[in-house]
Write a protein that holds these residues in place. Sequence first.
Motif, PDB file in Angstrom:
ATOM      1  N   PRO A  70     -11.466  12.076 -10.266  1.00  0.00           N
ATOM      2  CA  PRO A  70     -11.920  13.468 -10.425  1.00  0.00           C
ATOM      3  C   PRO A  70     -13.286  13.572 -11.096  1.00  0.00           C
ATOM      4  O   PRO A  70     -14.038  14.510 -10.829  1.00  0.00           O
ATOM      5  CB  PRO A  70     -10.826  14.092 -11.289  1.00  0.00           C
ATOM      6  N   CYS A  71     -13.620  12.599 -11.977  1.00  0.00           N
ATOM      7  CA  CYS A  71     -14.894  12.681 -12.688  1.00  0.00           C
ATOM      8  C   CYS A  71     -16.071  12.576 -11.735  1.00  0.00           C
ATOM      9  O   CYS A  71     -17.126  13.174 -11.967  1.00  0.00           O
ATOM     10  CB  CYS A  71     -14.976  11.614 -13.778  1.00  0.00           C
ATOM     11  N   ALA A  72     -15.920  11.815 -10.639  1.00  0.00           N
ATOM     12  CA  ALA A  72     -17.001  11.682  -9.673  1.00  0.00           C
ATOM     13  C   ALA A  72     -17.300  13.026  -9.014  1.00  0.00           C
ATOM     14  O   ALA A  72     -18.462  13.420  -8.855  1.00  0.00           O
ATOM     15  CB  ALA A  72     -16.638  10.641  -8.613  1.00  0.00           C
ATOM     16  N   THR A  73     -16.245  13.748  -8.649  1.00  0.00           N
ATOM     17  CA  THR A  73     -16.427  15.083  -8.054  1.00  0.00           C
ATOM     18  C   THR A  73     -17.037  16.043  -9.060  1.00  0.00           C
ATOM     19  O   THR A  73     -17.930  16.840  -8.726  1.00  0.00           O
ATOM     20  CB  THR A  73     -15.071  15.625  -7.572  1.00  0.00           C
ATOM     21  N   ARG A  74     -16.589  15.950 -10.302  1.00  0.00           N
ATOM     22  CA  ARG A  74     -17.109  16.835 -11.349  1.00  0.00           C
ATOM     23  C   ARG A  74     -18.599  16.573 -11.589  1.00  0.00           C
ATOM     24  O   ARG A  74     -19.384  17.502 -11.774  1.00  0.00           O
ATOM     25  CB  ARG A  74     -16.315  16.627 -12.639  1.00  0.00           C
ATOM     26  N   ARG A  75     -18.993  15.303 -11.567  1.00  0.00           N
ATOM     27  CA  ARG A  75     -20.405  14.966 -11.765  1.00  0.00           C
ATOM     28  C   ARG A  75     -21.266  15.519 -10.626  1.00  0.00           C
ATOM     29  O   ARG A  75     -22.377  16.021 -10.855  1.00  0.00           O
ATOM     30  CB  ARG A  75     -20.579  13.449 -11.854  1.00  0.00           C
ATOM     31  N   SER A  76     -20.765  15.439  -9.398  1.00  0.00           N
ATOM     32  CA  SER A  76     -21.523  15.945  -8.250  1.00  0.00           C
ATOM     33  C   SER A  76     -21.722  17.455  -8.354  1.00  0.00           C
ATOM     34  O   SER A  76     -22.813  17.975  -8.077  1.00  0.00           O
ATOM     35  CB  SER A  76     -20.801  15.606  -6.939  1.00  0.00           C
ATOM     36  N   MET A  77     -20.703  18.159  -8.770  1.00  0.00           N
ATOM     37  CA  MET A  77     -20.808  19.606  -8.932  1.00  0.00           C
ATOM     38  C   MET A  77     -21.791  19.961 -10.046  1.00  0.00           C
ATOM     39  O   MET A  77     -22.589  20.901  -9.923  1.00  0.00           O
ATOM     40  CB  MET A  77     -19.432  20.194  -9.239  1.00  0.00           C
ATOM     41  N   ALA A  78     -21.759  19.174 -11.135  1.00  0.00           N
ATOM     42  CA  ALA A  78     -22.684  19.415 -12.246  1.00  0.00           C
ATOM     43  C   ALA A  78     -24.120  19.164 -11.814  1.00  0.00           C
ATOM     44  O   ALA A  78     -25.040  19.907 -12.187  1.00  0.00           O
ATOM     45  CB  ALA A  78     -22.320  18.528 -13.435  1.00  0.00           C
ATOM     46  N   PHE A  79     -24.318  18.112 -11.008  1.00  0.00           N
ATOM     47  CA  PHE A  79     -25.659  17.808 -10.525  1.00  0.00           C
ATOM     48  C   PHE A  79     -26.162  18.921  -9.623  1.00  0.00           C
ATOM     49  O   PHE A  79     -27.321  19.342  -9.726  1.00  0.00           O
ATOM     50  CB  PHE A  79     -25.652  16.486  -9.759  1.00  0.00           C
ATOM     51  N   ARG A  80     -25.311  19.408  -8.734  1.00  0.00           N
ATOM     52  CA  ARG A  80     -25.685  20.509  -7.837  1.00  0.00           C
ATOM     53  C   ARG A  80     -26.137  21.719  -8.643  1.00  0.00           C
ATOM     54  O   ARG A  80     -27.160  22.333  -8.347  1.00  0.00           O
ATOM     55  CB  ARG A  80     -24.473  20.859  -6.965  1.00  0.00           C
ATOM     56  N   LYS A  81     -25.427  22.046  -9.683  1.00  0.00           N
ATOM     57  CA  LYS A  81     -25.773  23.201 -10.523  1.00  0.00           C
ATOM     58  C   LYS A  81     -27.074  22.950 -11.277  1.00  0.00           C
ATOM     59  O   LYS A  81     -27.926  23.834 -11.400  1.00  0.00           O
ATOM     60  CB  LYS A  81     -24.633  23.467 -11.511  1.00  0.00           C
ATOM     61  N   SER A  82     -27.247  21.729 -11.771  1.00  0.00           N
ATOM     62  CA  SER A  82     -28.451  21.383 -12.524  1.00  0.00           C
ATOM     63  C   SER A  82     -29.693  21.466 -11.652  1.00  0.00           C
ATOM     64  O   SER A  82     -30.726  22.006 -12.067  1.00  0.00           O
ATOM     65  CB  SER A  82     -28.311  19.975 -13.110  1.00  0.00           C
ATOM     66  N   ALA A 107     -30.112  23.225  -8.956  1.00  0.00           N
ATOM     67  CA  ALA A 107     -30.345  24.602  -8.535  1.00  0.00           C
ATOM     68  C   ALA A 107     -31.172  25.364  -9.564  1.00  0.00           C
ATOM     69  O   ALA A 107     -31.989  26.218  -9.220  1.00  0.00           O
ATOM     70  CB  ALA A 107     -29.011  25.319  -8.299  1.00  0.00           C
ATOM     71  N   SER A 108     -30.968  25.051 -10.835  1.00  0.00           N
ATOM     72  CA  SER A 108     -31.648  25.798 -11.893  1.00  0.00           C
ATOM     73  C   SER A 108     -32.880  25.095 -12.454  1.00  0.00           C
ATOM     74  O   SER A 108     -33.728  25.746 -13.059  1.00  0.00           O
ATOM     75  CB  SER A 108     -30.666  26.064 -13.047  1.00  0.00           C
ATOM     76  N   GLY A 109     -32.985  23.786 -12.243  1.00  0.00           N
ATOM     77  CA  GLY A 109     -34.048  23.066 -12.932  1.00  0.00           C
ATOM     78  C   GLY A 109     -34.918  22.164 -12.099  1.00  0.00           C
ATOM     79  O   GLY A 109     -35.649  21.338 -12.656  1.00  0.00           O
ATOM     80  N   LYS A 165     -37.695  22.611 -10.466  1.00  0.00           N
ATOM     81  CA  LYS A 165     -39.130  22.723 -10.704  1.00  0.00           C
ATOM     82  C   LYS A 165     -39.518  22.081 -12.028  1.00  0.00           C
ATOM     83  O   LYS A 165     -40.562  21.437 -12.137  1.00  0.00           O
ATOM     84  CB  LYS A 165     -39.556  24.194 -10.669  1.00  0.00           C
ATOM     85  N   ARG A 166     -38.686  22.248 -13.050  1.00  0.00           N
ATOM     86  CA  ARG A 166     -38.994  21.636 -14.345  1.00  0.00           C
ATOM     87  C   ARG A 166     -38.904  20.117 -14.260  1.00  0.00           C
ATOM     88  O   ARG A 166     -39.733  19.405 -14.815  1.00  0.00           O
ATOM     89  CB  ARG A 166     -38.033  22.173 -15.421  1.00  0.00           C
ATOM     90  N   VAL A 167     -37.879  19.639 -13.566  1.00  0.00           N
ATOM     91  CA  VAL A 167     -37.734  18.196 -13.405  1.00  0.00           C
ATOM     92  C   VAL A 167     -38.912  17.634 -12.618  1.00  0.00           C
ATOM     93  O   VAL A 167     -39.473  16.589 -12.958  1.00  0.00           O
ATOM     94  CB  VAL A 167     -36.398  17.854 -12.702  1.00  0.00           C
ATOM     95  N   SER A 168     -39.321  18.334 -11.553  1.00  0.00           N
ATOM     96  CA  SER A 168     -40.441  17.889 -10.734  1.00  0.00           C
ATOM     97  C   SER A 168     -41.723  17.843 -11.556  1.00  0.00           C
ATOM     98  O   SER A 168     -42.525  16.907 -11.441  1.00  0.00           O
ATOM     99  CB  SER A 168     -40.618  18.815  -9.532  1.00  0.00           C
ATOM    100  N   MET A 169     -41.916  18.845 -12.405  1.00  0.00           N
ATOM    101  CA  MET A 169     -43.109  18.885 -13.243  1.00  0.00           C
ATOM    102  C   MET A 169     -43.134  17.706 -14.202  1.00  0.00           C
ATOM    103  O   MET A 169     -44.159  17.054 -14.400  1.00  0.00           O
ATOM    104  CB  MET A 169     -43.163  20.205 -14.030  1.00  0.00           C
ATOM    105  N   PHE A 170     -41.975  17.393 -14.793  1.00  0.00           N
ATOM    106  CA  PHE A 170     -41.904  16.291 -15.754  1.00  0.00           C
ATOM    107  C   PHE A 170     -42.081  14.943 -15.059  1.00  0.00           C
ATOM    108  O   PHE A 170     -42.902  14.124 -15.455  1.00  0.00           O
ATOM    109  CB  PHE A 170     -40.562  16.319 -16.487  1.00  0.00           C
TER     110      PHE A 170
END
Length: 601
Positions: A558-570, A572-574, A576-581
């Motif tokens: 289950p942790c693998a699925t949870r990590r994928s969902m967390a990454f998708r959310k991250s 979606a919101s960040g 541009k900031r990650v790309s800039m860094f």
Amino acid sequence: MVLYGNNYNIKGNKSTAVLVALAAVIVTLIWNTVTDIQASNGDGEQAYSLDAAGVALLVLAGALLVLIAVGILFTIISAHIWPVEVKDLFRVLAEHPGSLLELANKCNRCGRDFWSIKSKLFWGERTLILTSEKSVRDVLIYNEVFERTMPNPEASVTSCHTVLGAPGGGSAKWKRLRTVCSPFFDNAEFESRTQEVIEHIIAAVKAAIKNAPMDGIDYFQLINRLVVEIHLLLILGVKTVASDGMVVQNPMVEKGNENDSVMLADTIDDSLNIGMQGHAPSYTSNEFAPLLNYLTERLQLPASELGGIERILCEAQKNGEVTSIERLHNLCMYMIALAPSPASFWLTTHVFLKESLLNNIREEADCGNFTKLSFCFKETLRMYAPVPIMIQRYVVNEETANHVCLLEGSMALKKGDHVVIPTIIMQNDPTIWVKPDEFRPERWDDGEVISSLENNKDLKIKMRRGSGIEKRPVAQEREVMKARYFPFGMGQHTCLGQPYAVWLTMTVASTIINNFDVELSDPEEIMELKPSYKRIRDHIYSFPKHPLRAKITAINTPCATRRSMAFRKSMASGIKRVSMFVGGDMSFQMALMKAIDDEED
């Protein structure tokens, strides 16, 4: 080719002195031999009479003198071109794999700012290899002075009809093509399909596991295949791609033959395998034919069946904004943009080879945090610049070029000169980076670097002096931002697809790290080679020199699925900031530098 550089070192050449002394000894012996073998004739006159042994001795001595003369000339030349060796000249002349990077590395690590190569020994077109931070920055910034026009624009995949090959300096064509394509990247339209991409990656890796050979999977080939298939999904808008790979027709082989179809990722790799010596992939090559044929056939499809960049270009063609040839050429360019392949490969390779780093990334992922992964990504781009040597620039304005890009050592630029920028060498410069040959993601570590890029004084200091970055020991102007880290270029021609490349690499790396265990073997021991450029093959991109074999097992928890969902959310919101860094946005860095200077003044 003849190479010239500044800061010549011809002092104290002991080899030359030894050879000169030896030559003097041989000349003395010859003279003594000649004078000793004299005979007197009947009139008392002196005549020279040499027997066979004497003749042989003189011939041998003469040959030795010739060899010594060559040796003296050789040592003088060697001193003149130090630290480059004469064998390096022949390797570059023969376009030996890796010779250009080896030469650039020697010059850079000895503090030279450039080397010049002439194509016809002492004449012909001149190519300058730049290793000066300021000069590289000037070449990348001043597009009206240094253009990216290719020698064979129509046959090259970076032709004048593409964003990459259009004349620079803000020309009308360049602006028009960039304006048409930029919304896809700037608005992160690709991000909406993140979940679909993650599912494809998992399915494709599982299919590879099922069909794996006994000695393991070719790990890079798998990664490269994933990147090409994601391009199909997002750049072309293909609805679905089979988990066992995308196969296309090879028009160079008659249908029904054994090799009438090829894996698309493999044929693209083959078409790009042309070395680093200023060449460009060509539409006319047999290796490029399957991709060109596939994309040409897709030109007949209605807009409703297209997606991504292909749909945008199709609509732009209908509106008269681009021509059909511009549409086709740009699609080819985007499909062969495989920088995320080496980035994903080297990133995950280092993570799987270091268990503590792997555990830290997975622990952060459990909390929906991907900061450590972004540090690893940025360190990968530094250590293995995806494009090890940037596309050549050409001097179009001699007077302005010498004004904005003054080379130390009195080398004047001339119109038509080619300028080469060895990115991977400069980003591994030991005078700038602490232990550059080591993979150290912690050099980028800052507690708030992802969550708060602005108003971060600590980050400002790190970008100026820290994060493993040290000042070059040469006095330079403070107000000028030097080229120390530029994996996506800088200035107007900063990579248009940077946000997409960052998102794609982060998605591939995160999905594999959090859903699979990978045990890597390195039969050719390429990971033991240093510096990092010795691990890559002679290629447009920093593809590995030899394959790493992988034994992969899926993590069905289950942790693998949870990590994928967390990454998708991250993402979606960040994104541009990650790309800039990760990309080292130059406008952002320049603002930080100015803020620091203001504070210090």
